[in-house]
Design an enzyme around this catalytic site. Structure first.
Site, short mmCIF file in Angstrom:
data_model
loop_
_atom_site.label_atom_id
_atom_site.label_comp_id
_atom_site.label_asym_id
_atom_site.label_seq_id
_atom_site.Cartn_x
_atom_site.Cartn_y
_atom_site.Cartn_z
CG PHE A 332 -2.19 0.72 1.17
CD1 PHE A 332 -3.41 0.58 0.38
CD2 PHE A 332 -2.15 2.26 1.47
CE1 PHE A 332 -4.41 1.17 0.34
CE2 PHE A 332 -3.02 2.98 1.62
CZ PHE A 332 -4.24 2.48 0.74
CB CYS A 396 -1.17 -1.68 -3.93
SG CYS A 396 -2.50 -0.35 -3.88
CB CYS A 397 -3.27 -6.07 -0.98
SG CYS A 397 -2.04 -7.06 -1.22
CB ALA A 398 -2.03 -4.76 3.75
CB SER A 404 -1.91 -6.70 -4.97
OG SER A 404 -0.64 -7.12 -4.17
#
Length: 463
Positions: A332, A396-398, A404
């Site tokens: 992220f 994106c993710c975390a 992602s």
């Protein structure tokens, strides 16, 4: 707060609803809420008065708070705004949701007054004139026992939020000032102790979260999940909430500061509710990556922990890696990192878009560690190709490890850049970023399947 941070607007048909119907609905709610308030509030006071001893939570510095008799005027004014807020609405749904917030604040506060009564320790001096009359009326039904959480402050948070979205310019500034006076008046009228204010504010924002002005209700369509992984995660968060709540209750006997643990307890309980079946909507995140004000405040302790988790897992990794043809995979981003891309495709339900992040931001909120719904997954995959034609794309993710990576792998196959899922996994492995791909298997419950693992430093991580 930017308008885009609020949930999606109501439909045009709801906005055009005849005002007469709105007023009728508001009048019906007022006819119920007014007697309900006085009966339950008075009942809680009566019960507390029958106890042999009722404790109090007072900080030493509170004895230096001045008594300002004139502040009873802003204190009382909340009653006017209580009714006006119901009457001045765009739709019956708006009335219903505001009434739901009022009712939530009332039920929770009175429950606390009955279970854990506290008493005010101040003895107000005699007053005359209009303030004296208003204090006399207040004393006719308001005994010194209904303290924390302050229902006055809870209702103030609800009413302040209602009007801040409808006013602008000088009127909005005046509204903020007047609400500050209302909030301060609970101290300067010697009506409440300080601890009642943050607990009341927490209750008010919980009511705002439970009945958002727009968008889907957090509990709408709730069904207890059949997925074992989701249940275990929900249980873990619920256990964390219970421990924080116990810490607040036990710690309060030694220091009132321990009550700050109520905040993370509520945040973790909300996350547990999401994993139990409510889904990512508990984070109240919109398609442009922003979250509601209530979500931002209530879930701040959880998001702080999530940010620390991102740093811990990715501090020794590059924030993003190139995949192919202008598509990047990564954690992220902060505002500066997001600035380098034409589009950010955000899959992290739990994190909020940086306020000053430029460019296009497209959100498909997904819960961490769980396989996303097939429809959401397909929409995220389909968004990559159009975004890529307009510039570089960050998916994106975390952490950039699971959600992602799963979306990018599926895009590689769907776009023909990889012929098979196995090739897609190898392509992501070649990027050098640790990835664990999520997939749906076995019908109901959506069991988590690790269909591709790239080892890194001999350890695994969440997404």
């Amino acid at each position: 707060m930017p308008a885009s941070a609020e949930p999606p607007p109501l439909s045009a048909s709801a906005a055009a609803e005849p005002y007469g119907r709105v007023v009728l609905r508001a009048a019906l709610w007022l006819a119920f809420l007014a007697p309900f308030f006085y009966s339950t509030y008075g009942f809680a006071n009566w019960l507390a008065s029958k106890r042999n001893q009722v404790g109090s939570i007072v900080f030493s510095w509170e004895h230096h708070v001045p008594f300002l008799a004139w502040t009873i005027v802003p204190y009382w004014s909340i009653n006017l705004f209580y009714a006006l807020s119901l009457l001045l609405n765009d739709s019956r749904q708006g009335v219903n949701r505001l009434a739901g917030r009022y009712l939530t604040a009332q039920v929770v506060a009175v429950s606390c007054f009955i279970l854990f009564p506290l008493t005010a320790t101040f003895v107000r001096p005699a007053t005359t004139g209009l303030p004296g009359f208003m204090f006399a009326v207040l004393g006719g039904f308001d005994k010194p026992f209904n303290q924390a959480p302050s229902l006055h402050i809870a209702l103030l948070a609800i009413i302040w939020d209602h009007w801040r979205q409808r006013l602008s310019g000088l009127l909005l500034t005046l509204w903020h000032v007047w609400c500050f006076l209302i909030g301060a008046s609970v101290l300067t009228t010697w009506q409440h102790h300080f601890i009642d204010i943050p607990t009341g504010a927490l209750l008010g924002f919980f009511a705002l979260w439970l009945f958002p002005a727009r968008g889907e209700l957090p509990f709408a369509g709730f069904r207890l999940t059949a997925d074992g992984k989701a249940r275990r995660l929900s249980l873990c968060y619920a256990l964390g909430a219970a421990l924080a709540l116990a810490g607040a209750a036990i710690g309060a006997f030694f220091s009132a500061l321990a009550l700050i643990l109520l905040w993370p307890a509520l945040a973790l309980a909300i996350v547990a509710f999401g994993y139990a079946g409510a889904g990512p909507k508990v984070f109240q995140k919109t398609a442009d990556g922003r979250v509601s004000l209530a979500s931002r405040i209530l879930l701040w302790p959880y998001r702080l922990g999530a940010r620390v988790n991102v740093w811990a897992w990715t501090r020794r990794l590059p924030p993003v890696v190139a995949v192919i043809d202008g598509v990047f995979l990564g954690r992220f981003p902060d505002a500066a990192e997001a600035h380098a891309f034409g589009t950010v495709i955000d899959l992290a339900a739990e994190l909020e878009r940086p306020r000053d992040a430029p460019g296009r931001w497209i959100g498909f909120p997904m819960l961490d560690l769980l396989p996303p719904p097939a429809e959401t997954l397909d929409e995220a995959v389909a968004a990559i190709e159009p975004a890529r034609r307009q510039g570089t794309v960050l998916v994106c993710c975390a952490l950039g490890f699971q959600r992602s990576a799963t979306v990018v792998a599926r895009w590689l196959v769907a776009s023909g850049r990889s012929h098979t899922p196995a090739q897609a996994r190898k392509q992501l492995a070649a990027s050098g970023r640790p990835c664990r791909l999520l997939d749906q298997h076995g019908g109901e419950g959506g069991r988590l399947a690790l269909i591709g693992v790239v080892a890194h430093a001999g350890s695994s991580s969440p997404s």
